[in-house]
Write an enzyme that holds these catalytic residues in place. Structure first.
Site, PDB file in Angstrom:
ATOM      1  N   SER A  49       0.835  -1.199   0.000  1.00 47.00           N
ATOM      2  CA  SER A  49       0.000   0.000   0.000  1.00 47.00           C
ATOM      3  C   SER A  49       0.880   1.263   0.000  1.00 47.00           C
ATOM      4  CB  SER A  49      -0.963  -0.047   1.178  1.00 47.00           C
ATOM      5  OG  SER A  49      -2.041   0.852   0.992  1.00 47.00           O
ATOM      6  N   HIS A  58      -7.352  -6.044   0.729  1.00 48.95           N
ATOM      7  CA  HIS A  58      -6.218  -5.127   0.632  1.00 48.95           C
ATOM      8  C   HIS A  58      -5.059  -5.582   1.517  1.00 48.95           C
ATOM      9  CE1 HIS A  58      -4.069  -1.448  -0.076  1.00 48.95           C
ATOM     10  NE2 HIS A  58      -4.133  -1.074   1.179  1.00 48.95           N
TER      11      HIS A  58
END
Length: 259
Positions: A90, A240
Site C-alpha cells: 500500500s 487489501h
C-alpha cells in the site's frame, strides 16, 4: 529535493542471504511483517523498517513519498546494501515506486502489494474521525478504545489493526505509535500519483488482492509502458491486507518471484 531532514529508520533484521527490505502501509509498522520475515529468513536477510511517523522511527511534521524514499535510500547506504530487493504494501508500495522513479539503478527487484502509481481518492476519512475521537490520556483499557472506534469503523479486523498501535504510557493513559497529527495533515500527499520520466528496467511484480479495488487487472497494459518487465498477479480470497488474509499464498508468490 525537499529540504526536511532525512532520518535514520528503526528496523529489525532477521535471516541470512541477499538483502530484502519490507515496507509497511499507512498506520502500520514493521511488527505487521515479522511473521512473514521469519518465513523468508532462510533465503534472505530481511530488513523490516518503520517508515517515518510510524512505529519507533522519528515523528516529523514533514511527510511525503519523496522524504520516505530518501529515508530508505539513506538506510540502504548506511547498511551498505547493494541493489536490495524490496516489498512494499500500500503506502509502502508507493514508497518503493517513488524510489524506482528516483534511482532505480540502486535497487533490485520489487514487489508492490495492492497499490499502483496512480492517484487515489480519499478513503480513510472514517478512520481519522474515529482516531481523533479517542482521548488517549483518559483511556484505561484497550477495549474502551475499541468501543469508541466502533462508532466509525465497523470492521473488527481494521479496528484490531489500528489498536496494535496503542502504546500504554508508564504514567497512565495511552499514546499512538504513529504520528496521527502529521499523517492527517499530510494525507493528501499519500494520495498523489507517482510519476515516471523514464522506463524502469527492474523486474517489478504488482500483487492484487482478489477482493480489493486498489488495483485492477486491466491496468497491467498501462503499467507495462513504464515497467517493461512488469507483471501482475492476483491472490485469491484476499482483500487489501493480503499479508493478513492469505499469508501462505503471499509467501508462495514472494518465493516464486524472488527466489
Amino acid at each position: 529535493m525537499e529540504q526536511a531532514e532525512i532520518i535514520n529508520l528503526h528496523y529489525k533484521k532477521t535471516g541470512q542471504g541477499p538483502a530484502l527490505i519490507i515496507l509497511h502501509g499507512l498506520f502500520g509498522s514493521l511488527d505487521n511483517w515479522q511473521s512473514l520475515a521469519r518465513l523468508l529468513s532462510s533465503d534472505y536477510t530481511v530488513y523490516c523498517l518503520d517508515l517515518r511517523n510510524h512505529g519507533k522511527s522519528a515523528h516529523t511534521d514533514a511527510f511525503s513519498f519523496e522524504l520516505m524514499a530518501m529515508d530508505v535510500f539513506k538506510f540502504i547506504e548506511l547498511h551498505q546494501l547493494h541493489q536490495p530487493d524490496l516489498i512494499g504494501h500500500s503506502m509502502g508500495g508507493k514508497v518503493v515506486l517513488k524510489m524506482l522513479s528516483m534511482q532505480a539503478q540502486k535497487l533490485g527487484r520489487a514487489m508492490i502489494l495492492d497499490i499502483s502509481p496512480k492517484s487515489y481518492s480519499p478513503g480513510h476519512d472514517e478512520i481519522f474521525r474515529a482516531l481523533f475521537k479517542l482521548k488517549l490520556e483518559e483511556l484505561q483499557r484497550r477495549d474502551e478504545a475499541d468501543l469508541i472506534l466502533q462508532t466509525e469503523i465497523h470492521d473488527l479486523v481494521v479496528r484490531q489493526f489500528l489498536l496494535k498501535n496503542l502504546d500504554r504510557k508508564t504514567d497512565g493513559g495511552f499514546r499512538w505509535k504513529f504520528n496521527l497529527k502529521s499523517l492527517f495533515q499530510n494525507y493528501p500527499h499519500i494520495l498523489e500519483e507517482i510519476k515516471f520520466s523514464q522506463i524502469i528496467n527492474n523486474e517489478v511484480c504488482f500483487v492484487k488482492g482478489e477482493y480489493s479495488n486498489y488495483i485492477d487487472v486491466a491496468e497491467l497494459n498501462e503499467l507495462k509502458k513504464t515497467f517493461i518487465h512488469g507483471q501482475l498477479i492476483e491472490i485469491k480470497a484476499a482483500g487489501h491486507w493480503i499479508h493478513a488474509d492469505q499469508p501462505l499464498k503471499l509467501l508462495e508468490a514472494i518465493k516464486t518471484f524472488f527466489i
